[in-house]
Design a protein around this motif. Structure first.
Motif, mmCIF file in Angstrom:
data_model
loop_
_atom_site.group_PDB
_atom_site.id
_atom_site.type_symbol
_atom_site.label_atom_id
_atom_site.label_comp_id
_atom_site.label_asym_id
_atom_site.label_seq_id
_atom_site.Cartn_x
_atom_site.Cartn_y
_atom_site.Cartn_z
ATOM 1 N N ILE A 177 44.294 56.038 -27.583
ATOM 2 C CA ILE A 177 43.876 55.346 -26.429
ATOM 3 C C ILE A 177 44.630 54.134 -26.323
ATOM 4 C CG2 ILE A 177 42.185 54.656 -24.835
ATOM 5 C CD1 ILE A 177 40.455 57.107 -25.579
ATOM 6 N N ILE A 178 44.040 53.247 -27.538
ATOM 7 C CA ILE A 178 44.452 51.938 -27.869
ATOM 8 C C ILE A 178 45.965 51.814 -27.840
ATOM 9 C CG2 ILE A 178 44.597 50.286 -29.602
ATOM 10 C CD1 ILE A 178 41.274 50.991 -30.168
ATOM 11 N N GLY A 186 51.096 50.456 -25.495
ATOM 12 C CA GLY A 186 52.347 50.949 -24.847
ATOM 13 C C GLY A 186 52.617 50.502 -23.535
ATOM 14 N N PHE A 187 51.650 50.857 -22.634
ATOM 15 C CA PHE A 187 51.870 50.552 -21.384
ATOM 16 C C PHE A 187 52.015 49.287 -21.038
ATOM 17 C CE2 PHE A 187 50.105 55.086 -20.789
ATOM 18 C CZ PHE A 187 51.120 55.429 -19.750
ATOM 19 N N ILE A 228 55.748 44.280 -19.719
ATOM 20 C CA ILE A 228 56.009 43.040 -20.221
ATOM 21 C C ILE A 228 57.398 42.954 -20.615
ATOM 22 C CG2 ILE A 228 55.710 41.219 -21.910
ATOM 23 C CD1 ILE A 228 52.618 42.042 -21.901
ATOM 24 N N GLY A 229 57.702 44.048 -21.491
ATOM 25 C CA GLY A 229 58.996 44.167 -22.206
ATOM 26 C C GLY A 229 60.347 44.536 -21.280
ATOM 27 N N ALA A 266 58.537 53.011 -26.404
ATOM 28 C CA ALA A 266 58.681 54.500 -26.289
ATOM 29 C C ALA A 266 57.943 55.083 -27.541
ATOM 30 C CB ALA A 266 59.961 54.865 -26.049
ATOM 31 N N PHE A 267 58.393 54.697 -28.818
ATOM 32 C CA PHE A 267 57.674 55.142 -29.849
ATOM 33 C C PHE A 267 56.153 55.136 -29.929
ATOM 34 C CE2 PHE A 267 56.821 54.924 -34.534
ATOM 35 C CZ PHE A 267 57.170 56.359 -34.699
ATOM 36 N N GLY A 268 55.698 53.788 -29.375
ATOM 37 C CA GLY A 268 54.298 53.444 -29.441
ATOM 38 C C GLY A 268 53.792 54.506 -28.504
ATOM 39 N N LEU A 269 54.307 54.795 -27.385
ATOM 40 C CA LEU A 269 53.421 55.754 -26.430
ATOM 41 C C LEU A 269 53.590 57.022 -26.965
ATOM 42 C CD1 LEU A 269 55.064 54.641 -22.888
ATOM 43 C CD2 LEU A 269 52.543 54.661 -23.415
#
Length: 144
Positions: free
Chosen positions: A18-19, A24-25, A30-31, A48-51
């Motif tokens: 969740i975190i 990621g969102f 921002i990015g 994308a990798f983090g999501l």
């Protein structure tokens, strides 16, 4: 005790998921807003990798809870429809029993009624007694 540790481990992975998904969102908004920046490509790939990691952790972490919910739902549906399923099974058994009796009787009558064999015959589909020259069964309507 090990099952409890197992479930706690899955919940921790789910919370981490969740975190990471939320981060990621946030990074997307921002990015991806600054298209002039050289960091856009690196930030996009990392986001994308983090999501992906976050959503994967979410699915793995809450899998036991989702499985439990699916089992409870299936049991509830089965309980709600138990009487209907019983009625369908009983009716189907009675229909099959009647069909077997009719066909058996038709076979016995056909073997013993040689003198009537020119005036009657039996339906190929339902086994009902019909006229010998009938092209269709008068009971089920099937072509002979």
């Amino acid at each position: 005790m090990s099952k409890l540790r197992h479930l706690i481990f899955f919940k921790i992975i789910g919370i981490i998921g969740i975190i990471v998904a939320i981060v990621g969102f946030v990074l997307i908004f921002i990015g991806f807003g600054d298209f002039q920046s050289n960091n856009f490509m690196i930030g996009g790939i990392m986001t994308a990798f983090g999501l992906f990691i976050g959503i994967t952790c979410l699915m793995i972490g809450f899998r036991p809870a989702i499985s439990k919910m699916a089992i409870k739902t299936a049991k509830h549906i089965q309980e709600e429809n138990k009487q209907d399923l019983t009625d369908i099974t009983t009716t189907r058994a009675e229909i099959s029993s009647d069909a077997i009796k009719t066909i058996t009787k038709s076979i016995k009558d056909g073997l013993s009624d040689n003198e009537n064999s020119n005036t009657i015959k039996y339906c190929k589909e339902c086994g009902a007694q019909i006229e010998a020259d009938s092209k269709f069964c008068s009971y089920c309507g099937k072509e002979q």
